[in-house]
Design a protein around this motif. Structure first.
Motif, short mmCIF file in Angstrom:
data_model
loop_
_atom_site.label_atom_id
_atom_site.label_comp_id
_atom_site.label_asym_id
_atom_site.label_seq_id
_atom_site.Cartn_x
_atom_site.Cartn_y
_atom_site.Cartn_z
N MET A 31 0.83 -1.19 0.00
CA MET A 31 0.00 0.00 0.00
C MET A 31 0.87 1.25 0.00
N LYS A 32 1.83 1.32 0.93
CA LYS A 32 2.69 2.49 1.01
C LYS A 32 3.55 2.63 -0.25
N LEU A 33 4.03 1.53 -0.78
CA LEU A 33 4.85 1.56 -1.99
C LEU A 33 4.04 2.06 -3.17
N ASP A 34 2.77 1.67 -3.24
CA ASP A 34 1.89 2.13 -4.32
C ASP A 34 1.70 3.64 -4.24
N PHE A 35 1.53 4.15 -3.02
CA PHE A 35 1.37 5.59 -2.82
C PHE A 35 2.62 6.34 -3.28
N LEU A 36 3.78 5.81 -2.92
CA LEU A 36 5.03 6.47 -3.31
C LEU A 36 5.21 6.48 -4.82
N SER A 37 4.89 5.37 -5.47
CA SER A 37 5.06 5.34 -6.92
C SER A 37 4.08 6.29 -7.60
N LYS A 38 2.87 6.42 -7.06
CA LYS A 38 1.89 7.36 -7.59
C LYS A 38 2.37 8.80 -7.40
N LYS A 39 2.96 9.07 -6.23
CA LYS A 39 3.48 10.39 -5.92
C LYS A 39 4.59 10.78 -6.90
N TYR A 40 5.52 9.87 -7.12
CA TYR A 40 6.65 10.17 -8.00
C TYR A 40 6.23 10.23 -9.46
N LYS A 41 5.24 9.47 -9.82
CA LYS A 41 4.70 9.55 -11.19
C LYS A 41 4.09 10.93 -11.40
N ASN A 42 3.34 11.42 -10.42
CA ASN A 42 2.73 12.75 -10.50
C ASN A 42 3.79 13.85 -10.58
N ILE A 43 4.86 13.69 -9.82
CA ILE A 43 5.96 14.67 -9.86
C ILE A 43 6.60 14.69 -11.24
N LEU A 44 6.81 13.53 -11.81
CA LEU A 44 7.40 13.44 -13.14
C LEU A 44 6.48 14.05 -14.20
N ILE A 45 5.20 13.74 -14.12
CA ILE A 45 4.23 14.29 -15.08
C ILE A 45 4.16 15.81 -14.95
N SER A 46 4.13 16.33 -13.73
CA SER A 46 4.09 17.78 -13.50
C SER A 46 5.34 18.46 -14.06
N SER A 47 6.48 17.91 -13.74
CA SER A 47 7.75 18.49 -14.19
C SER A 47 7.88 18.46 -15.70
N LEU A 48 7.49 17.35 -16.30
CA LEU A 48 7.56 17.23 -17.76
C LEU A 48 6.62 18.23 -18.43
N GLY A 49 5.42 18.36 -17.92
CA GLY A 49 4.46 19.31 -18.48
C GLY A 49 4.97 20.74 -18.41
N ALA A 50 5.53 21.12 -17.26
CA ALA A 50 6.09 22.46 -17.11
C ALA A 50 7.26 22.66 -18.07
N PHE A 51 8.10 21.65 -18.18
CA PHE A 51 9.23 21.72 -19.11
C PHE A 51 8.75 21.94 -20.54
N LEU A 52 7.80 21.13 -20.98
CA LEU A 52 7.32 21.21 -22.36
C LEU A 52 6.69 22.56 -22.67
N CYS A 53 5.84 23.04 -21.78
CA CYS A 53 5.16 24.32 -22.01
C CYS A 53 6.16 25.47 -22.01
N MET A 54 7.06 25.49 -21.03
CA MET A 54 8.06 26.56 -20.97
C MET A 54 9.00 26.50 -22.18
N PHE A 55 9.34 25.29 -22.60
CA PHE A 55 10.20 25.13 -23.78
C PHE A 55 9.52 25.72 -25.00
N LEU A 56 8.23 25.43 -25.18
CA LEU A 56 7.51 25.95 -26.34
C LEU A 56 7.41 27.47 -26.30
N ILE A 57 7.11 28.03 -25.15
CA ILE A 57 7.03 29.49 -25.02
C ILE A 57 8.39 30.12 -25.28
N ALA A 58 9.44 29.54 -24.71
CA ALA A 58 10.80 30.07 -24.91
C ALA A 58 11.23 29.92 -26.36
N LEU A 59 10.84 28.82 -27.00
CA LEU A 59 11.19 28.60 -28.40
C LEU A 59 10.50 29.65 -29.28
#
Length: 153
Positions: A1-29
């Motif tokens: 249960m705890k491991l599932d929560f951690l993997s969900k948390k880190y997946k969300n962090i990765l998705i958030s970071s990637l989205g911010a990267f992509l949008c900022m990259f496009l605006i900067a480009l």
């Protein structure tokens, strides 16, 4: 249960970071290609933090992002027009932006920087359209599409 929560948390962090990267990259480009206009203002970075990492927050609603930026930038331009650049006008521009965002229920904290940028940069109402309205629209559309694609909406 705890491991599932951690993997969900880190997946969300990765998705958030990637989205911010992509949008900022496009605006900067776009900003680097279109030298006739400035597409990139610092508050957009802070907006991306909200729309990507706490996308379900009231402060990250599309309405708040779009109108918060526009109303705040308009406040700064208006105050600069009447009072110029002074400590008084900087404080008044920010205060007016806060008041208008509260009255219209469009509070978006990153937009609080827009009056300061408008006043210090002696901006005209063109600033409200470009980069503010166009950039905020881009962020909203990107965030809606990205969060839906990632099944986070």
């Amino acid at each position: 249960m705890k491991l599932d929560f951690l993997s969900k948390k880190y997946k969300n962090i990765l998705i958030s970071s990637l989205g911010a990267f992509l949008c900022m990259f496009l605006i900067a480009l776009i900003n680097s290609i279109d030298s006739s206009n400035i597409w990139l203002i610092p508050p957009f970075g802070a907006s991306l933090v909200l729309v990507m990492s706490v996308h379900d927050s009231p402060l990250a609603k599309p309405r708040n992002v779009f109108f918060g930026h526009i109303l705040s930038a308009s406040s700064g331009v208006l105050i600069f027009y009447f009072f110029g650049n002074s400590p008084f006008s900087l404080a008044l521009g920010l205060s007016l932006a806060i008041m208008i965002m509260q009255v219209t229920s469009t509070i978006h904290p990153p937009a609080g920087a827009n009056p300061v940028i408008a006043i210090l940069g002696a901006k005209t109402f063109e600033f409200v359209i470009m980069p503010v309205a166009i950039g905020a629209s881009f962020i909203v559309i990107f965030a809606l599409a990205y969060n839906k694609l990632m099944k986070r909406s």
